[in-house]
Design an enzyme around this catalytic site. Structure first.
Site, PDB file in Angstrom:
ATOM      1  N   ASP A   1       0.863  -1.187   0.000  1.00  0.00           N
ATOM      2  CA  ASP A   1       0.000   0.000   0.000  1.00  0.00           C
ATOM      3  C   ASP A   1       0.896   1.232   0.000  1.00  0.00           C
ATOM      4  O   ASP A   1       2.019   1.168  -0.481  1.00  0.00           O
ATOM      5  CB  ASP A   1      -0.962  -0.030   1.195  1.00  0.00           C
ATOM      6  CG  ASP A   1      -2.290   0.653   0.888  1.00  0.00           C
ATOM      7  OD1 ASP A   1      -2.276   1.879   0.681  1.00  0.00           O
ATOM      8  OD2 ASP A   1      -3.321  -0.033   0.848  1.00  0.00           O
TER       9      ASP A   1
ATOM     10  N   HIS B   1       2.258   1.996  -3.151  1.00  0.00           N
ATOM     11  CA  HIS B   1       1.348   2.944  -3.790  1.00  0.00           C
ATOM     12  C   HIS B   1       1.861   4.375  -3.724  1.00  0.00           C
ATOM     13  O   HIS B   1       1.106   5.311  -3.963  1.00  0.00           O
ATOM     14  CB  HIS B   1      -0.042   2.866  -3.148  1.00  0.00           C
ATOM     15  CG  HIS B   1      -0.723   1.548  -3.347  1.00  0.00           C
ATOM     16  ND1 HIS B   1      -1.982   1.279  -2.845  1.00  0.00           N
ATOM     17  CD2 HIS B   1      -0.328   0.414  -3.996  1.00  0.00           C
ATOM     18  CE1 HIS B   1      -2.328   0.034  -3.168  1.00  0.00           C
ATOM     19  NE2 HIS B   1      -1.337  -0.507  -3.854  1.00  0.00           N
TER      20      HIS B   1
END
Length: 401
Positions: A219, A242
């Protein structure tokens, strides 16, 4: 007749008392910790003694591999406290053994905390592989049912260095309600397919420095929630993951503003995003300003520069009204490298509250598969320096979920 120097005697008395109060390092083995065995009660006992000490105290974790269940190391403490870690810890692989705790290692309400990890130690393995299979975030939108590796809550004047956080069951680190905290020399690692394993989440904190660290997760490498103020992120190597994100903003009522955030000299490799600002559609009112990204290098990154005010992961938005989060005073400077898609710059601002004061300076981004494009919507950026591709050459399309 001999005379006595009363002030000198008083000074010597207080010096004697100070020395008497001081103590040597508090080794967790003093309380029964042994390698390859559970050190939970020993660490808690060492913390209790150190926190109660009138003079600055040091907890020592010697070399070795230790098992550790969920612990809460709570203040206030009577004096500054140091934890020196030469050993390594493993969490229970079975999340049920953590008895519903939201964090593996929680440290809170302490002034003057220093955590130093020696090169041989400081590895905290959350053993999250089994827990990731239990993550139902995509289906339900409930994403906080598993424990973080660390939460640093309401710390003041803290220095944390050298921690190696592996395979967290959820986020690796949460920094909440802190003031003047530095986290440096970190290694944060989880596979790219591990759900919601954000490297570090910062919120409701003032004066945070996250520097010189390597982060690879499933993430965001670093995310900033509401109330992140005077945050400096520098020298971060991010990937996989991310990217570095401010937000998502506007999901809840009464979110505190984000302001004074500086991301500098960071590199991104094989990430979904580079530097990102995101707010929810159908949001509550909120704001973020004075947000700056500079000296950014990307390699094989899907969205190197992105403002996404139509954020709605997993299609959980029942309505799709424009975001009410106001973004202003934002700069992207000296961003360069190669993208994984043609859309190298995407400024997708809200039609309800368009972005103000956005600056694009010295952007040089390429797409090896063809012509790169810079997209803009509801924003008129200030453009200076080199612009490759041409700034705002096309209208912005919705970002991938």
């Amino acid at each position: 007749m001999k005379t006595f120097n009363l002030p000198l005697l008083v000074a010597l008395f207080y010096l004697f008392v100070s020395v008497a109060r001081s103590q040597g390092p508090i080794d967790i083995t003093k309380f029964g910790a042994k390698p390859n065995a559970d050190a939970t009660s020993a660490l808690l006992a060492a913390w209790k003694e150190a926190c109660a000490a009138a003079a600055p105290a040091k907890i020592v974790v010697p070399a070795g591999e230790f098992l550790l269940n969920a612990v809460k190391l709570q203040g206030p403490c009577k004096a500054p406290l140091t934890i020196e870690i030469a050993g390594n810890f493993k969490a229970p692989a079975d999340v049920a053994q953590m008895k519903g705790e939201d964090t593996w290692v929680k440290i809170e309400n302490v002034q003057g905390l220093t955590i130093t990890c020696l090169p041989t130690g400081g590895t905290f393995d959350g053993q999250g592989q089994a827990a990731w299979k239990q993550n139902k975030c995509a289906q339900s939108g409930m994403c906080n049912s598993l424990p973080y590796n660390f939460r640093f809550n309401t710390l003041t004047n803290a220095q944390i260095s050298g921690i190696k956080s592996l395979n967290s069951k959820l986020y690796h680190m949460g920094v909440m309600g802190c003031k003047n905290i530095t986290l440096t020399g970190l290694t944060i690692d989880a596979p790219k397919d591990s759900l919601n394993t954000d490297g570090m989440h910062i919120g409701r904190s003032n004066g945070v420095h996250a520097t010189n660290s390597k982060i690879g997760t499933g993430d965001d490498c670093i995310s900033m929630g509401d109330g992140a103020v005077d945050v400096h992120v520098e020298g971060i190597t991010c990937g996989p993951g991310h990217g570095i994100s401010i937000g998502s903003m506007g999901k809840f009522a009464n979110e505190a503003p984000n302001t004074g955030i500086f991301v500098k000299n960071c590199s991104f490799t094989d990430t979904d995003n580079g530097v990102r600002i995101k707010s929810w559609m159908n949001s509550f009112e909120a704001s973020a300003s004075d947000l700056h990204f500079e000296d950014i290098t990307v390699t094989n990154v899907l969205n190197p520069v992105i403002i996404d005010q139509e954020y709605c992961p997993y299609n959980h938005c029942k309505e799709k009204t424009p975001s009410k989060v106001k973004l202003s005073k934002i700069s992207f400077k000296n961003v360069h490298g190669a993208a994984k898609s043609a859309e190298v710059v995407k400024l997708l601002c809200s039609s309800a509250v368009p972005c103000d004061g956005v600056e694009l300076a010295d952007i040089d981004l390429t797409f090896p598969g063809g012509a790169a494009v810079s997209q803009c919507k509801n924003v008129k950026p200030i453009v200076t320096g080199k612009q490759n591709p041409v700034a705002c050459g096309a209208p912005a399309t919705p970002a991938a979920p």
